[in-house]
Write an enzyme that holds these catalytic residues in place. Sequence first.
Site, PDB file in Angstrom:
ATOM      1  N   ILE A  45     -58.914  30.253 -48.378  1.00  0.00           N
ATOM      2  CA  ILE A  45     -58.606  31.417 -48.806  1.00  0.00           C
ATOM      3  C   ILE A  45     -57.428  31.620 -49.087  1.00  0.00           C
ATOM      4  O   ILE A  45     -56.586  31.563 -47.902  1.00  0.00           O
ATOM      5  CB  ILE A  45     -59.370  32.510 -48.176  1.00  0.00           C
ATOM      6  CG1 ILE A  45     -60.675  32.478 -48.015  1.00  0.00           C
ATOM      7  CG2 ILE A  45     -58.921  33.891 -49.050  1.00  0.00           C
ATOM      8  CD1 ILE A  45     -61.618  32.255 -49.168  1.00  0.00           C
ATOM      9  N   LYS A  46     -56.629  31.688 -50.064  1.00  0.00           N
ATOM     10  CA  LYS A  46     -55.184  31.886 -50.385  1.00  0.00           C
ATOM     11  C   LYS A  46     -54.813  33.131 -50.112  1.00  0.00           C
ATOM     12  O   LYS A  46     -55.089  34.264 -50.845  1.00  0.00           O
ATOM     13  CB  LYS A  46     -54.781  31.406 -51.722  1.00  0.00           C
ATOM     14  CG  LYS A  46     -55.029  29.823 -51.992  1.00  0.00           C
ATOM     15  CD  LYS A  46     -54.928  29.385 -53.535  1.00  0.00           C
ATOM     16  CE  LYS A  46     -53.217  29.570 -53.931  1.00  0.00           C
ATOM     17  NZ  LYS A  46     -52.963  28.902 -55.167  1.00  0.00           N
ATOM     18  N   VAL A  47     -53.581  33.310 -49.291  1.00  0.00           N
ATOM     19  CA  VAL A  47     -53.127  34.629 -49.057  1.00  0.00           C
ATOM     20  C   VAL A  47     -51.807  34.542 -49.181  1.00  0.00           C
ATOM     21  O   VAL A  47     -50.950  33.569 -48.724  1.00  0.00           O
ATOM     22  CB  VAL A  47     -53.426  34.817 -47.566  1.00  0.00           C
ATOM     23  CG1 VAL A  47     -52.644  36.120 -47.033  1.00  0.00           C
ATOM     24  CG2 VAL A  47     -54.852  35.048 -47.224  1.00  0.00           C
TER      25      VAL A  47
END
Length: 878
Positions: A138-140
């Site tokens: 998951i890109k944060v």
Amino acid sequence: MNRLHQLHQAGTAIWLDFLRRGLISGGELERMIDERDLSGVTSNPSIFKKAIGGSTDYDEAIAEISLEERDAIDVFYELALKDIQDAATVFAPVYEKTKGKDGFVSFELESSLANDAEGSIAKAKELWALLDRPNVMIKVPGTAEGVHAVEELTAAGVNVNITLLFSVKSYERVAEAYVSGLELRRDAGLPIDQVNSVASFFVSRVDSAVDALLDYDSPLKGKVAIANAKVAYQRFQQIFSGPRWEKLAAAGANVQRPLWASTGTKNPAYPDTYYVDELIGPNTVNTMPQQTMDAFMDHGNVNEDSVTSNFGDALKVLSSLADKQINLEEIAARLETEGIEAFEKDFSSLLVTLEQKIEKVCAGRVRWEARLGSELASLVDTMVSEVADTAVVERMWRKDHTVWKEDPTEISDRLGWLTVADAMLERVPELEEFTKNARADGFTHAVVLGMGGSSLVSEVFRNSFAADDGMELLVLDSTHPKTIARLRDSLPLDKTLFIVASKSGTTVESISHFGYFYELVNNSQQFVAITDPGTRLARLASLMGFRKVFLNRPDIGGRYSALSLFGLVPAALAGVDLYAILDDAEEMACASHHCVPVEQNPGAWLGTAQGVAATQGRDKITVVLPEEIRSLGDWIEQLIAESTGKEGRGILPVVGEDLGPPEAYGWDRLFVSLGDVAGIDELAAAGHPVIKIDYNRPTDLGGEFFRWEFAIAVAGYILGINPFDQPNVAQAKEATKAILDSGKAEDPGTDDLSPLLDSIQAGNYVAILAYLDRTEQTESALQKVRLKIRDDYKVATTVGFGPRYLHSTGQLHKGGPESGIFIQVIDPDPGEDLAIPHATYSFGDLISAQALGDYRSLQQAGRRVARVTLEQLQEVMS
């Protein structure tokens, strides 16, 4: 072993910065895993926008989704999560082979959560559960709130890709958050051996931002981003070693690998594999655009451990930057803010694109419709197969000059248009800031002093968009004294910004216009230059202190420069939404990529159809446009005529010709319309070949610029010509110079038009070349004449105003087929003459020499040509 295999062996994992459903279902991802050691994929809203909007991959899925009470964001998640899951399944063998250390697919959080730690944590956990794959990330974003989310998500066992890192300090914070999250998880008695993370450290954007602050010849240009990344890598080595880390490693912890992002080269002065070559080393990831990956496989340099080499030099670069009072931390903070804003725009744009796609699918609308007749359609299908079999599209994207000619001259250094839209997205904030400051200083008008591609694209923007949020944009591409005087008298001179646009920096018309208006206003802060690096204009503008000098990338020819600074600076001043234009162009570029079959590729298919039609005698392409984008026709005219009209071959673009009944046309036409234009269906029903392209709104222009550029490049392959040179344009220029150098030339007078008209045969075309003051009255008069010629002789007609057509259709007139008949219309009363400062001739002298020079050039080329006045032409055709 190819270069990508060697890169992988050197410790750098190869990820693709792109994803679309066709890559998965068509087996392309699997092929890249096998042939290129691909071990991961990154995605973001911009990528999904291009994939959904630029292909038909999702149409069937959208049609099957129950859309009742479903908004676009719900549909997006249904489509995107399936892609991520399916891609993760493709990469599962990589994940297993590397024992969970690679084979990841990244999915980005919504931009609205960038500064919401708790919201990011909740949404990331939700997506992690929905995706239900161990090899997703998951890109944060690496904001302060994002850093907090990284720690908690890591502790919860969620794989995280931290994005938008521009500084070493930001990197240190996210590395610390990851380590702390692992410690929390370990202390809770939970396993940490399957938790993974990458820290996405952006590279080329740093150089783009820093280079803009440096002197043109600064030795620091192109050095700061690599130096910055090397220092970050040193900190990676330090953080993921020592007693604290060794305790985690003993429990099976995986290092958080630095991922080099934004590694496509934006500046053509730098090698196209620069940000790969210089950052190779153990435990790194490089996520590359397709074209960068192709380039590295072809000619990349596998310098093992290049990321640690010359570290002392890297420190010196950063020290020298500080000595120049350039604060890299401040630049990084600005880039982070701009990145978040861009993500927000991307996500909003994605939803708009999806809504449009849903509407099209539900209405049964197609991207284009071709009614070519069985014989021509069969020939096009055969050529589509040849284009596919010979990998024309793939070779184009690899910038392989042999698609067109064995000699790379004016090909290898003219293909920057393929990727310029992506590079220009990073410059939008700069252009918006420039516009804001100009307006704050009281400027209300902007005048483009340019010719050819420099002026035509500005006219498209001027006429296709309202100027409510920008300056009034005007264009001067005539040397007629009346035209110049009328423009001068219409301007509030003290509130006007003049844009001197010339690729070569020596365009006689543009330089003459500059001299005239500079003498009037005598203020260098009212002038802007757009030109290539190192030109006479660039030097002059710097010496005189122009308000701004925009140096365009030199690997783009004038007629292919619409999406470069030549088009976007005027567009920005006019208040055009640059993000919308460039996003649409990127979407079309995605649709025209080599991973898309030629028959589904909008650029390649259109070019194939036009090229085949031309070889079959249908070499008069009549472009029919909605009224709101009518000016696009003049831009398309230059693109087609100057690109294809050489070696005795070529395609004649017919634009601005009102549609007539089917019987008004001969057998040599191909009609292409954007949208449903009145009369086009009747032509198709009567047997004329018609291509109808779907059209929605003016912001579609970004995509149309790219579609037509790509199409004409493909048509060039079919015609066997180089679509990027213009070998015959110089003839008229040289003839004009000779006349001016010799003093005032003797006026040859006018000709009897009747013999010329009597020579017209089927398959010919008539070009009216008007050296007149371009007014509504003269345009209307010439339009009536051209339609009368078309209807009487059943031939294609064009109208061009001199000298601007010399930079447009002039190449086709002299280098194309011998089917042209040329009527030059001169002005016996050009009005009060205007002096050109520092020149030995006036504007009246210049336009007279240009008309006579082209007349003589056409005669020398063996063309049928006559000189008349407008009154004589009207009398003959009455």
